[in-house]
Scaffold this motif. Structure first.
Motif, PDB file in Angstrom:
ATOM      1  N   ALA A  48       0.830  -1.210   0.000  1.00 50.94           N
ATOM      2  CA  ALA A  48       0.000   0.000   0.000  1.00 50.94           C
ATOM      3  C   ALA A  48       0.864   1.258   0.000  1.00 50.94           C
ATOM      4  N   LYS A  49       0.487   2.206  -0.828  1.00 55.15           N
ATOM      5  CA  LYS A  49       1.238   3.473  -0.896  1.00 55.15           C
ATOM      6  C   LYS A  49       1.269   4.152   0.472  1.00 55.15           C
ATOM      7  N   GLU A  50       0.216   3.892   1.260  1.00 50.14           N
ATOM      8  CA  GLU A  50       0.123   4.514   2.589  1.00 50.14           C
ATOM      9  C   GLU A  50       1.201   3.999   3.548  1.00 50.14           C
ATOM     10  N   GLU A  51       1.800   2.847   3.264  1.00 54.43           N
ATOM     11  CA  GLU A  51       2.727   2.274   4.250  1.00 54.43           C
ATOM     12  C   GLU A  51       4.101   1.872   3.718  1.00 54.43           C
ATOM     13  N   VAL A  52       4.277   1.838   2.382  1.00 54.83           N
ATOM     14  CA  VAL A  52       5.535   1.258   1.883  1.00 54.83           C
ATOM     15  C   VAL A  52       6.782   2.024   2.338  1.00 54.83           C
ATOM     16  N   ALA A  53       6.677   3.348   2.434  1.00 50.38           N
ATOM     17  CA  ALA A  53       7.851   4.127   2.843  1.00 50.38           C
ATOM     18  C   ALA A  53       8.242   3.775   4.279  1.00 50.38           C
ATOM     19  N   ASP A  54       7.245   3.617   5.136  1.00 47.49           N
ATOM     20  CA  ASP A  54       7.509   3.278   6.541  1.00 47.49           C
ATOM     21  C   ASP A  54       8.086   1.874   6.677  1.00 47.49           C
ATOM     22  N   MET A  55       7.557   0.944   5.884  1.00 47.11           N
ATOM     23  CA  MET A  55       8.037  -0.437   5.977  1.00 47.11           C
ATOM     24  C   MET A  55       9.478  -0.533   5.438  1.00 47.11           C
ATOM     25  N   ALA A  56       9.716   0.126   4.311  1.00 47.19           N
ATOM     26  CA  ALA A  56      11.055   0.035   3.688  1.00 47.19           C
ATOM     27  C   ALA A  56      12.132   0.569   4.625  1.00 47.19           C
ATOM     28  N   LYS A  57      11.820   1.599   5.382  1.00 45.06           N
ATOM     29  CA  LYS A  57      12.880   2.209   6.193  1.00 45.06           C
ATOM     30  C   LYS A  57      13.264   1.371   7.411  1.00 45.06           C
ATOM     31  N   ILE A  58      12.371   0.485   7.835  1.00 41.67           N
ATOM     32  CA  ILE A  58      12.735  -0.373   8.981  1.00 41.67           C
ATOM     33  C   ILE A  58      13.255  -1.745   8.536  1.00 41.67           C
ATOM     34  N   ALA A  59      13.250  -1.992   7.218  1.00 39.20           N
ATOM     35  CA  ALA A  59      13.682  -3.305   6.720  1.00 39.20           C
ATOM     36  C   ALA A  59      15.204  -3.370   6.612  1.00 39.20           C
ATOM     37  N   GLY A  60      15.713  -4.618   6.560  1.00 40.99           N
ATOM     38  CA  GLY A  60      17.143  -4.820   6.301  1.00 40.99           C
ATOM     39  C   GLY A  60      17.443  -4.729   4.814  1.00 40.99           C
ATOM     40  N   ALA A  61      16.426  -4.997   4.001  1.00 39.34           N
ATOM     41  CA  ALA A  61      16.556  -4.874   2.543  1.00 39.34           C
ATOM     42  C   ALA A  61      15.167  -4.722   1.946  1.00 39.34           C
ATOM     43  N   LEU A  62      15.123  -4.063   0.789  1.00 42.84           N
ATOM     44  CA  LEU A  62      13.872  -3.915   0.033  1.00 42.84           C
ATOM     45  C   LEU A  62      14.045  -4.628  -1.298  1.00 42.84           C
ATOM     46  N   VAL A  63      13.073  -5.477  -1.648  1.00 38.16           N
ATOM     47  CA  VAL A  63      13.120  -6.198  -2.924  1.00 38.16           C
ATOM     48  C   VAL A  63      11.962  -5.721  -3.806  1.00 38.16           C
ATOM     49  N   LEU A  64      12.295  -5.249  -4.990  1.00 41.79           N
ATOM     50  CA  LEU A  64      11.285  -4.799  -5.962  1.00 41.79           C
ATOM     51  C   LEU A  64      11.251  -5.781  -7.125  1.00 41.79           C
ATOM     52  N   ASN A  65      10.054  -6.241  -7.494  1.00 42.43           N
ATOM     53  CA  ASN A  65       9.896  -7.278  -8.525  1.00 42.43           C
ATOM     54  C   ASN A  65       8.679  -6.920  -9.370  1.00 42.43           C
ATOM     55  N   ILE A  66       8.878  -6.734 -10.683  1.00 46.71           N
ATOM     56  CA  ILE A  66       7.788  -6.237 -11.539  1.00 46.71           C
ATOM     57  C   ILE A  66       7.036  -7.360 -12.265  1.00 46.71           C
ATOM     58  N   GLY A  67       7.040  -8.565 -11.693  1.00 52.12           N
ATOM     59  CA  GLY A  67       6.456  -9.733 -12.367  1.00 52.12           C
ATOM     60  C   GLY A  67       5.006  -9.598 -12.783  1.00 52.12           C
ATOM     61  N   THR A  68       4.181  -8.977 -11.945  1.00 50.69           N
ATOM     62  CA  THR A  68       2.775  -8.745 -12.329  1.00 50.69           C
ATOM     63  C   THR A  68       2.435  -7.274 -12.062  1.00 50.69           C
ATOM     64  N   LEU A  69       3.247  -6.420 -12.630  1.00 52.87           N
ATOM     65  CA  LEU A  69       3.170  -4.977 -12.342  1.00 52.87           C
ATOM     66  C   LEU A  69       1.846  -4.341 -12.752  1.00 52.87           C
ATOM     67  N   ASN A  70       1.496  -3.300 -12.054  1.00 50.88           N
ATOM     68  CA  ASN A  70       0.429  -2.386 -12.499  1.00 50.88           C
ATOM     69  C   ASN A  70       0.816  -1.008 -11.969  1.00 50.88           C
ATOM     70  N   GLU A  71       0.104   0.016 -12.427  1.00 49.41           N
ATOM     71  CA  GLU A  71       0.569   1.380 -12.172  1.00 49.41           C
ATOM     72  C   GLU A  71       0.583   1.736 -10.680  1.00 49.41           C
ATOM     73  N   THR A  72      -0.413   1.254  -9.949  1.00 52.18           N
ATOM     74  CA  THR A  72      -0.460   1.541  -8.496  1.00 52.18           C
ATOM     75  C   THR A  72       0.764   0.922  -7.824  1.00 52.18           C
ATOM     76  N   GLU A  73       1.069  -0.312  -8.217  1.00 47.28           N
ATOM     77  CA  GLU A  73       2.194  -1.003  -7.596  1.00 47.28           C
ATOM     78  C   GLU A  73       3.524  -0.344  -7.971  1.00 47.28           C
ATOM     79  N   VAL A  74       3.627   0.092  -9.219  1.00 44.19           N
ATOM     80  CA  VAL A  74       4.868   0.745  -9.646  1.00 44.19           C
ATOM     81  C   VAL A  74       5.097   2.026  -8.831  1.00 44.19           C
ATOM     82  N   GLU A  75       4.015   2.786  -8.632  1.00 38.97           N
ATOM     83  CA  GLU A  75       4.137   4.004  -7.805  1.00 38.97           C
ATOM     84  C   GLU A  75       4.610   3.646  -6.399  1.00 38.97           C
ATOM     85  N   ALA A  76       4.048   2.576  -5.852  1.00 36.28           N
ATOM     86  CA  ALA A  76       4.441   2.129  -4.505  1.00 36.28           C
ATOM     87  C   ALA A  76       5.917   1.717  -4.493  1.00 36.28           C
ATOM     88  N   MET A  77       6.360   1.046  -5.555  1.00 37.29           N
ATOM     89  CA  MET A  77       7.774   0.633  -5.630  1.00 37.29           C
ATOM     90  C   MET A  77       8.696   1.850  -5.611  1.00 37.29           C
TER      91      MET A  77
END
Ligand code: ATP
Ligand code: TZP
Ligand code: MG
Ligand code: MG
Length: 269
Positions: A48-77
């Motif tokens: 969710a765009k509402e939470e991805v920034a918060d989750m990414a900053k507390i993670a040890g790593a962020l993995v982005l994968n465009i396997g079933t991409l759509n525009e909302t998800e790309v924005e979140a990435m």
């Protein structure tokens, strides 16, 4: 890089149990979570765009994968990637299917333009298409290509300023200067969907515990390939279904002795 360094990095993943934030595709979500858990990492999928920034900053790593991409998800990435960059969290990118459609190619290029990617992993065709080279690709699987994969990997690393891992029968990983070829793995990996995607997330788990990202990526590739070889020995004869389960078991079990016995890593020019 020696066997001990690879085994130590694997052990560090299990000790640290790093949080790996994945924004991945709908095909592989469950397999990726189970693979990371088996390895000893802590997966979370958050989109969710509402939470991805918060989750990414507390993670040890962020993995982005465009396997079933759509525009909302790309924005979140992009939001997650920028947050990870601001907080020093490594970003690992899997450009699934880049080259197959114009939307995938353009999105992959946008991600590497707007996010500081630490490691990019894909098959040769995907990596070639991200840097604007023409390789054939069929859907999300590697197409026919006849270029030199070592040359391609180095070129991509230099152009994108990242670690590049190109996988296939043999894997190549490079920072553009130092290059390793890894000859571990098993053909049964090509009969289970998501083994490439899971590998990208496994590289994320290693990058979370090892700041030398070339060491992290190479250690992940060797550990993963060796686990697959042992799984194939134990359960491969029965077919891909049994192999998939055995492979998860081996991700949880593989250790220094196995790596010492089976690793096939070579530095190349
Ligand atoms: P593709 O869509 O081209 O299959 P992918 O994203 O699934 O790409 P792979 O290149 O298949 O990713 O890599 C996943 C794992 O499978 C890696 O560990 C790689 O070394 C291994 N692998 C792929 N093909 C083979 C093969 N023919 N023999 C041994 N191992 C392989
Ligand atoms: N279709 C869209 S994403 C995907 C498929 C089949 C999974 C691809 O996984 P991998 O790891 O590249 O085989
Ligand atoms: Mg594959
Ligand atoms: Mg893939």
């Amino acid at each position: 890089m020696d066997v001990q360094e690879i085994a130590k990095t694997l052990e560090n993943v299990r000790q640290a149990n790093p949080l790996v934030h994945n924004i991945t595709n709908v095909v592989v979500t469950n397999f990726t979570a189970n693979g990371l858990l088996a390895l000893g990492a802590s997966p979370v999928m958050a989109y969710a765009k509402e939470e991805v920034a918060d989750m990414a900053k507390i993670a040890g790593a962020l993995v982005l994968n465009i396997g079933t991409l759509n525009e909302t998800e790309v924005e979140a990435m992009l939001m997650a990637g920028k947050s990870a960059n601001e907080h020093g969290v490594p970003v690992i990118f899997d450009p699934v299917g880049a080259g197959a459609t114009r939307y995938r190619t353009e999105t992959a290029k946008k991600i590497v333009r707007e996010v500081n990617v630490s490691v990019i992993r894909g098959n040769a065709a995907e990596i070639a298409n991200v840097i604007g080279e023409n390789w054939m690709i069929k859907g999300v699987d590697a197409g026919e290509g006849n270029g030199d994969v070592v040359v391609l990997a180095k070129k991509a690393a230099q152009q994108l300023h990242t670690i590049v891992a190109i996988t296939g029968k043999d894997d190549v990983v490079t920072d553009g200067e130092t290059t390793y070829v890894i000859r571990n793995g098993h053909p049964l990996l090509t009969k289970v969907t998501g083994t490439g995607c899971l590998l990208t997330s496994v590289i994320g788990a290693f990058a979370a515990v090892e700041s030398n990202l070339l060491v992290a990526a190479a250690s992940a590739l060797v550990s993963y390939g060796v686990a697959a070889e042992i799984a194939a020995k134990k359960a491969g004869e029965a077919g891909p279904g049994s192999f998939q389960i055995a492979f998860l078991n081996e991700l949880a079990r593989v250790g220094e002795e196995d790596i010492r016995q089976y690793s096939l890593i070579e530095q190349v020019k």
